[in-house]
Design an enzyme around this catalytic site. Structure first.
Site, PDB file in Angstrom:
ATOM      1  N   HIS A 114      31.898  71.792  10.487  1.00  0.00           N
ATOM      2  CA  HIS A 114      31.868  71.791   9.024  1.00  0.00           C
ATOM      3  C   HIS A 114      33.036  72.640   8.496  1.00  0.00           C
ATOM      4  CE1 HIS A 114      29.998  71.344   5.112  1.00  0.00           C
ATOM      5  NE2 HIS A 114      30.267  72.616   4.900  1.00  0.00           N
ATOM      6  N   GLU A 179      39.972  73.534  13.141  1.00  0.00           N
ATOM      7  CA  GLU A 179      38.816  72.771  13.639  1.00  0.00           C
ATOM      8  C   GLU A 179      39.104  72.214  15.028  1.00  0.00           C
ATOM      9  OE1 GLU A 179      36.978  69.917  10.974  1.00  0.00           O
ATOM     10  OE2 GLU A 179      37.765  70.972   9.238  1.00  0.00           O
TER      11      GLU A 179
HETATM   12  C1  GRF Z   1      36.628  67.583   9.021  1.00  0.00           C
HETATM   13  O1  GRF Z   1      37.161  68.471   8.075  1.00  0.00           O
HETATM   14  C2  GRF Z   1      35.204  67.943   9.339  1.00  0.00           C
HETATM   15  O2  GRF Z   1      34.959  69.309   9.344  1.00  0.00           O
HETATM   16  C3  GRF Z   1      34.472  67.297   8.198  1.00  0.00           C
HETATM   17  O3  GRF Z   1      35.134  66.065   8.012  1.00  0.00           O
HETATM   18  C4  GRF Z   1      36.493  66.181   8.439  1.00  0.00           C
HETATM   19  C5  GRF Z   1      36.705  65.117   9.462  1.00  0.00           C
HETATM   20  O4  GRF Z   1      38.049  65.006   9.851  1.00  0.00           O
HETATM   21  N1  GRF Z   1      33.061  67.232   8.479  1.00  0.00           N
HETATM   22  P1  GRF Z   1      38.463  64.090  11.064  1.00  0.00           P
HETATM   23  O5  GRF Z   1      37.832  62.713  10.856  1.00  0.00           O
HETATM   24  O6  GRF Z   1      37.979  64.731  12.329  1.00  0.00           O
HETATM   25  O7  GRF Z   1      39.958  64.010  11.010  1.00  0.00           O
END
Ligand code: GRF
Length: 193
Positions: A114, A179
């Site tokens: 998240h 992330e």
């Molecule tokens: C990410 O920011 C994740 O945290 C959120 O949605 C986005 C997805 O990005 N839940 P991706 O599809 O992995 O590029």
């Protein structure tokens, strides 16, 4: 969590709805020696999700369920997961909320990423809300999924500084880069617990 026997990795499904950059980082990680997981299935509710292209690129099985009839699609999905011997689920930008019943079946085995420092800014439009509240910091969180939205036990977080000229786009980009680093770290942590 699960015990690794020999060199068998834990068969994992990644659920996506969009661009799948976290999926890509998880696939890359899964191919390293230290990874306890292998990515064996990609699930999406969105047939147009760009991330589905990684199925072809990395030769991974994919399935799309539109979730219009949630209980029917979830039971089909559960059969697929069983057939593919999936033992762990990583949600990565998956925009559908799974039912309690589904979550119970994979209790303690579903992770989510998240883009905020939970428990702050659960739900959507996290960056916009953080900027509006003049937050000095934001970040990202990997947590276990329970039946309450974005509320399961936190595994790992990364804090980043918000700069004065950050927009929701620049902030999202900065956080997304982090992330990609913390999802694999969270998986390593889960398996060392
Ligand atoms: C990410 O920011 C994740 O945290 C959120 O949605 C986005 C997805 O990005 N839940 P991706 O599809 O992995 O590029």
């Amino acid at each position: 969590m699960a015990i690794l026997i020999g060199s068998n990795k834990v068969r994992t499904a990644v659920f996506i709805s969009g661009s799948g950059s976290n999926l890509k980082s998880l696939i890359k990680f899964s191919k390293t020696r230290q990874s306890p997981i292998s990515v064996d299935l990609i699930i999406s509710n969105n047939p147009k999700a760009k991330g589905l292209n990684y199925a072809k690129i990395f030769k991974i099985k994919k399935k799309v369920y539109n979730f219009k009839n949630k209980s029917l699609d979830e039971s089909r999905l559960l059969s697929t997961l069983k057939r593919q011997k999936i033992d762990m689920i990583c949600l990565a930008g998956f925009m559908k909320i799974l039912t309690k019943n589904f979550i119970k079946k994979f209790k303690g085995k579903i992770l989510n990423i998240h883009p905020s420092l939970l428990p702050k800014y659960k739900g959507l439009n996290t960056h916009q809300r953080a900027l509006k509240n003049n937050e000095k910091y934001s970040g990202c969180t990997v947590h276990f999924v329970n039946s309450k939205l974005d509320s399961g036990k936190i595994i790992i977080q990364k804090k980043i500084k918000i700069s004065k000229n950050d927009t929701k786009v620049s902030l999202a980009r900065k956080i997304l880069t982090q992330e990609h680093k913390i999802y694999p770290k969270a998986i390593l942590k889960v398996f060392s617990l």
